[in-house]
Design a protein around this motif. Structure first.
Motif, PDB file in Angstrom:
ATOM      1  N   ALA A 157       0.824  -1.212   0.000  1.00  0.00           N
ATOM      2  CA  ALA A 157       0.000   0.000   0.000  1.00  0.00           C
ATOM      3  C   ALA A 157       0.856   1.259   0.000  1.00  0.00           C
ATOM      4  N   SER A 158       0.226   2.334  -0.357  1.00  0.00           N
ATOM      5  CA  SER A 158       0.815   3.665  -0.245  1.00  0.00           C
ATOM      6  C   SER A 158      -0.093   4.466   0.678  1.00  0.00           C
ATOM      7  N   HIS A 159       0.455   5.509   1.301  1.00  0.00           N
ATOM      8  CA  HIS A 159      -0.404   6.333   2.148  1.00  0.00           C
ATOM      9  C   HIS A 159       0.018   7.791   2.090  1.00  0.00           C
ATOM     10  N   ILE A 160      -0.924   8.627   2.443  1.00  0.00           N
ATOM     11  CA  ILE A 160      -0.671  10.057   2.611  1.00  0.00           C
ATOM     12  C   ILE A 160      -0.991  10.360   4.065  1.00  0.00           C
ATOM     13  N   LEU A 161      -0.024  10.873   4.794  1.00  0.00           N
ATOM     14  CA  LEU A 161      -0.194  11.159   6.217  1.00  0.00           C
ATOM     15  C   LEU A 161      -0.177  12.664   6.452  1.00  0.00           C
ATOM     16  N   TYR A 188       1.659  16.647  -0.048  1.00  0.00           N
ATOM     17  CA  TYR A 188       1.048  16.857   1.259  1.00  0.00           C
ATOM     18  C   TYR A 188       1.594  15.987   2.407  1.00  0.00           C
ATOM     19  N   SER A 189       2.079  14.782   2.121  1.00  0.00           N
ATOM     20  CA  SER A 189       2.380  13.835   3.200  1.00  0.00           C
ATOM     21  C   SER A 189       3.480  14.335   4.140  1.00  0.00           C
ATOM     22  N   THR A 190       3.268  14.102   5.430  1.00  0.00           N
ATOM     23  CA  THR A 190       4.267  14.464   6.438  1.00  0.00           C
ATOM     24  C   THR A 190       5.192  13.289   6.772  1.00  0.00           C
ATOM     25  N   ASP A 191       4.958  12.150   6.130  1.00  0.00           N
ATOM     26  CA  ASP A 191       5.827  10.981   6.319  1.00  0.00           C
ATOM     27  C   ASP A 191       7.055  11.150   5.434  1.00  0.00           C
ATOM     28  N   THR A 194       8.482   8.198   3.221  1.00  0.00           N
ATOM     29  CA  THR A 194       7.795   7.644   2.044  1.00  0.00           C
ATOM     30  C   THR A 194       7.298   8.686   1.045  1.00  0.00           C
ATOM     31  N   LYS A 195       7.218   9.946   1.436  1.00  0.00           N
ATOM     32  CA  LYS A 195       6.587  10.930   0.546  1.00  0.00           C
ATOM     33  C   LYS A 195       7.312  11.068  -0.793  1.00  0.00           C
ATOM     34  N   SER A 196       8.635  10.958  -0.791  1.00  0.00           N
ATOM     35  CA  SER A 196       9.387  11.078  -2.045  1.00  0.00           C
ATOM     36  C   SER A 196       9.119   9.907  -2.982  1.00  0.00           C
ATOM     37  N   LYS A 197       8.595   8.805  -2.409  1.00  0.00           N
ATOM     38  CA  LYS A 197       8.258   7.616  -3.209  1.00  0.00           C
ATOM     39  C   LYS A 197       6.758   7.555  -3.490  1.00  0.00           C
ATOM     40  N   TYR A 233      -0.414   8.703  14.778  1.00  0.00           N
ATOM     41  CA  TYR A 233       0.500   9.477  13.936  1.00  0.00           C
ATOM     42  C   TYR A 233      -0.191  10.627  13.210  1.00  0.00           C
ATOM     43  N   GLY A 234      -1.503  10.567  13.130  1.00  0.00           N
ATOM     44  CA  GLY A 234      -2.250  11.581  12.401  1.00  0.00           C
ATOM     45  C   GLY A 234      -3.353  10.938  11.574  1.00  0.00           C
ATOM     46  N   TYR A 235      -3.646  11.540  10.422  1.00  0.00           N
ATOM     47  CA  TYR A 235      -4.702  11.023   9.540  1.00  0.00           C
ATOM     48  C   TYR A 235      -4.074  10.463   8.263  1.00  0.00           C
ATOM     49  N   HIS A 236      -4.453   9.224   7.942  1.00  0.00           N
ATOM     50  CA  HIS A 236      -3.910   8.527   6.779  1.00  0.00           C
ATOM     51  C   HIS A 236      -4.991   8.356   5.717  1.00  0.00           C
ATOM     52  N   ILE A 237      -4.561   8.473   4.467  1.00  0.00           N
ATOM     53  CA  ILE A 237      -5.377   8.013   3.345  1.00  0.00           C
ATOM     54  C   ILE A 237      -4.575   6.883   2.714  1.00  0.00           C
ATOM     55  N   ILE A 238      -5.194   5.723   2.598  1.00  0.00           N
ATOM     56  CA  ILE A 238      -4.486   4.513   2.160  1.00  0.00           C
ATOM     57  C   ILE A 238      -4.930   4.096   0.768  1.00  0.00           C
ATOM     58  N   LYS A 239      -3.960   3.714  -0.048  1.00  0.00           N
ATOM     59  CA  LYS A 239      -4.257   3.127  -1.348  1.00  0.00           C
ATOM     60  C   LYS A 239      -3.596   1.761  -1.417  1.00  0.00           C
TER      61      LYS A 239
END
Length: 290
Positions: A157-161, A188-191, A194-197, A233-239
């Protein structure tokens, strides 16, 4: 085994410190001084001998018994075998840097540690010679430790945190409108890991993620994008981008791994009793035990 390796480091640390102290004494005639009062080498030796002497000597005796027994049984340990064992210890310590740090903090060189490992390898090979590694035994071991060899279900999976729910809601609307997940993750991601990926987390098992995240991810299908999920950790959107079903290990497929694990477990379980038995075969005089 790891416990014995840690103990070996401590013992050799004492021996190395002792050798350094002799060098200092040769130059000054004492090892320390408080005001005009000198602390001599002999005083230090008496303290070290009382605290560590008996245990250190016992270790040296055990190592000598192993060496002599290996010569008797014509068992040898090659550099490649010692190097392989060193790599295993590296893994147990969490990597090369962690092990090197442990050695350095104990004033112990890599070559000294490898010499100690060589003794362990010799003992392990002698114990292994007498082990039953028949298919019957290995199949029984697999049955007892099935979960160790089974493949757990995995999700890729990928996520946006993000920190705020409002931000997550806004991003979800952009995704629903056809926004590119990877581009939005980079924006947007604060992770930072992983954000660069594009938010890619790779494959993971359920136990590797926090409960709320894992529950959501493992209830999704490939291609699904979740609503915002809250964790510590915050709010995640998962794909979800991939899934692997759980798989029960079959003996034919994991025989080599089962054999290796069985041998390691037996060596660990039998090491102490085997050494005690072998020491009884030698005429040993330990003056510090009297």
């Amino acid at each position: 085994m790891k416990k014995r390796m840690i103990w070996a480091i401590a013992i050799i640390f004492v021996l190395v410190v002792g050798s350094g102290v002799y060098y200092a004494t040769a130059k000054t005639g004492y090892v320390a001084k408080v005001g005009d009062t000198k602390i001599t080498q002999q005083q230090l030796n008496n303290v070290l001998n009382k605290q560590y002497g008996s245990a250190a000597l016992e270790t040296l005796i055990q190592d000598q018994v192993i060496t002599l027994e290996a010569e008797k049984q014509k068992v040898t340990a090659s550099d490649a075998e010692v190097d392989a064992q060193y790599k295993k210890v590296e893994t147990q310590y969490g990597g090369a840097d962690a092990l090197e740090s442990a050695l350095e903090s104990n004033n112990m060189s890599k070559s000294d540690f490898k010499a100690n490992l060589k003794t362990y390898v010799l003992a392990s090979k002698m114990i292994e010679k007498d082990l039953d590694t028949s298919d019957k035994t290995l199949k029984a071991y697999l049955k007892e430790n099935q979960s160790t060899f089974d493949t757990a279900a995995q999700v890729k999976a990928s996520h946006i945190l993000v920190e705020k729910k409002a931000t997550a809601t806004k991003i979800k609307k952009e995704l629903d409108a056809g926004g590119d997940f990877a581009k939005l993750a980079k924006k947007y991601s604060t992770d930072t890991a992983t954000k660069s990926k594009g938010g890619d987390l790779g494959y993971f098992t359920k136990s590797e993620m926090v409960e709320e995240f894992a529950t959501q991810a493992f209830n999704m299908k490939k291609g699904d994008i979740s609503d915002p999920i809250k964790t510590d950790y915050g709010y995640h959107i998962i794909k979800v981008t991939g899934t692997v079903d759980a798989k029960t290990a079959k003996y034919e497929d994991v025989k080599d791994k089962v054999k290796e694990a069985y041998i390691e477990a037996q060596i660990s379980a039998q090491y102490s009793s085997w050494l005690t038995e072998k020491m009884a075969d030698y005429d040993i005089t330990n003056t510090l035990s009297k």
